[in-house]
Design an enzyme around this catalytic site. Structure first.
Site, PDB file in Angstrom:
ATOM      1  N   ASP A   1     -27.299 -22.048   8.026  1.00 29.21           N
ATOM      2  CA  ASP A   1     -28.019 -21.959   6.751  1.00 29.21           C
ATOM      3  C   ASP A   1     -29.522 -21.843   7.009  1.00 29.21           C
ATOM      4  OD1 ASP A   1     -28.853 -22.812   3.925  1.00 29.21           O
ATOM      5  OD2 ASP A   1     -26.681 -22.957   3.777  1.00 29.21           O
TER       6      ASP A   1
ATOM      7  N   HIS B   1     -32.123 -25.477   0.999  1.00 24.99           N
ATOM      8  CA  HIS B   1     -30.728 -25.118   0.772  1.00 24.99           C
ATOM      9  C   HIS B   1     -29.808 -25.708   1.835  1.00 24.99           C
ATOM     10  CE1 HIS B   1     -27.227 -22.321   0.586  1.00 24.99           C
ATOM     11  NE2 HIS B   1     -27.551 -22.180  -0.698  1.00 24.99           N
TER      12      HIS B   1
ATOM     13  N   ASN C   1     -21.875 -15.510  -5.807  1.00 25.97           N
ATOM     14  CA  ASN C   1     -22.340 -15.855  -7.151  1.00 25.97           C
ATOM     15  C   ASN C   1     -22.514 -14.650  -8.063  1.00 25.97           C
ATOM     16  OD1 ASN C   1     -22.543 -18.502  -6.198  1.00 25.97           O
ATOM     17  ND2 ASN C   1     -24.697 -18.237  -5.621  1.00 25.97           N
TER      18      ASN C   1
ATOM     19  N   SER D   1     -22.554 -21.919  -3.197  1.00 25.58           N
ATOM     20  CA  SER D   1     -23.159 -22.592  -2.045  1.00 25.58           C
ATOM     21  C   SER D   1     -22.998 -24.098  -2.128  1.00 25.58           C
ATOM     22  CB  SER D   1     -24.657 -22.267  -1.963  1.00 25.58           C
ATOM     23  OG  SER D   1     -24.890 -20.977  -1.478  1.00 25.58           O
TER      24      SER D   1
END
Length: 387
Positions: free
Chosen positions: A139, A170, A262, A327
């Site tokens: 990530d 994130h 998404n 996520s």
């Protein structure tokens, strides 16, 4: 003596293996001797009588399980290994109660994966809590000094830029959901940061593949006795190279949880979510509706909470943030993978994803398309009310 006589008659016989129980504290010098199936009570007692130098602590004779437990020194152990009637010897070990822990006032996602019904506020989990597992977070990095990680987070590699820190938040958020002490599913897992996205949350295909390749090789160097998982809360358009790299990780024994995406679109068009061997995760909300943004389709394996998820953040050792996305759903499943590996024992990545699907809460989510599995992740809490 019986065992010396037999040993002299069969000098070429293969020695029975001495096994070590997995994940338990062994007792030095204490062993369980298991006889081969078909051994009679008479043979069992004749063998024990011949072992004049030992005192058995237990004798097993019920049904087809024949054997005994005893203290054995190295010389006697070696001799018992040569007995033709012995199938294997396992070192004795300490067994303890697996306690169910109840954590109150948790983020709704944690409570939802340990309950068969919505609206609860507690997270019920086994005290093993992912201990002995390793969780790679591929990530933006991890703020490893955050208090949620209790020293269990380690920075490993950077394939995005020259800044060895999480400049976005994130990755730290995902790590908190995987293994944070308050916000995490597997509160004792070790967390490893592999940075492939920069502070703006973007990276290159080549950099992401480099991070995946790194994990595939690095996992062989880590002490993860109960297994390894990886979280990839990222993706883009369908890519043959990304999917192949993901498949390679799975072949190396890494359970790989991947965000479905998404775009409110079919997951088939996105990678690495479209790789069939990964465990692809869609998002649901607190009302048990599919998240409005979640991708869907036959390649989605499981859904997990992904709207308004509270977890750790950058900026300070106690910082938090509440954000949404597939996520945020994915680390619930990566954490669940680590949790189940510690609780249940070894499973291949494919078998673990299948187990998560088979034990999920079925048909409770609204708005799921007909070609998409209506399955919500569940941690197997035995105290939950079945529906």
């Amino acid at each position: 003596m019986h065992f010396l006589t037999l040993a002299s008659l069969v000098p070429l016989a293969l020695a029975a293996p001495v096994l070590q129980p997995r994940g338990l504290q062994t007792i030095p010098g204490s062993y369980i001797v298991k006889f081969k199936e078909g051994a009679s009570d008479g043979l069992l007692h004749t063998t024990i009588d011949g072992l004049k130098s030992i005192k058995t602590s237990h004798v097993y004779r019920a049904g087809k399980f024949k054997g005994f437990a005893a203290k054995l020194d190295a010389k006697t152990l070696a001799a018992v290994q040569k007995l033709p009637e012995v199938e294997y010897i396992e070192q004795d070990a300490i067994v303890t109660i697996n306690e169910a822990v109840t954590q109150a006032n948790v983020p709704w996602g944690l409570s939802r994966i340990s309950s068969r019904t919505k609206g609860t506020t507690t997270y019920v989990y086994d005290s093993s809590a992912g201990e002995g597992t390793c969780s790679y977070i591929i990530d933006t990095g991890i703020y490893v000094n955050h208090t949620q990680f209790q020293g269990r987070a380690t920075w490993l590699a950077n394939f995005a830029d020259s800044q060895n820190t999480d400049g976005n938040g994130h990755g730290t958020h995902c790590a908190g959901t995987v293994g944070g002490v308050d916000y995490g599913v597997a509160k004792k897992t070790k967390l490893y940061a592999v940075k492939v996205l920069n502070a703006g949350g973007s990276g290159t295909l080549s950099g992401v593949i480099a991070g995946m390749d790194y994990v595939t090789a690095d996992v062989k160097t880590r002490s993860c006795p109960n297994g390894t998982v990886a979280n990839m809360s990222l993706g883009g358009g369908r890519s043959a190279a990304i999917n192949s790299a993901a498949a390679n990780m799975v072949k190396a024994g890494v359970f790989l949880a991947v965000a479905a995406g998404n775009s409110a679109d079919d997951t088939y068009y996105y990678s690495p979510a479209s790789e069939p061997t990964v465990c692809t995760v869609g998002a649901s909300d607190i009302n048990d509706d599919i998240a409005w943004f979640s991708n869907y389709g036959s390649l989605v394996d499981i859904f997990a909470p992904g709207v308004d998820v509270l977890s750790s953040w950058i900026g300070g050792v106690n910082s938090t943030n509440t954000i949404s996305g597939t996520s945020m759903a994915t680390p619930h499943v990566a954490g669940l993978g680590a949790y189940l590996l510690a609780l249940l024992g070894p499973k291949s990545p494919e078998a673990l994803c299948q187990y998560i699907k088979e034990t999920a809460t079925a048909n409770v989510l609204a708005g799921i398309p007909s070609d998409t599995a209506n399955l919500l992740a569940f941690n197997g809490n035995t105290e939950a009310v079945k529906i």
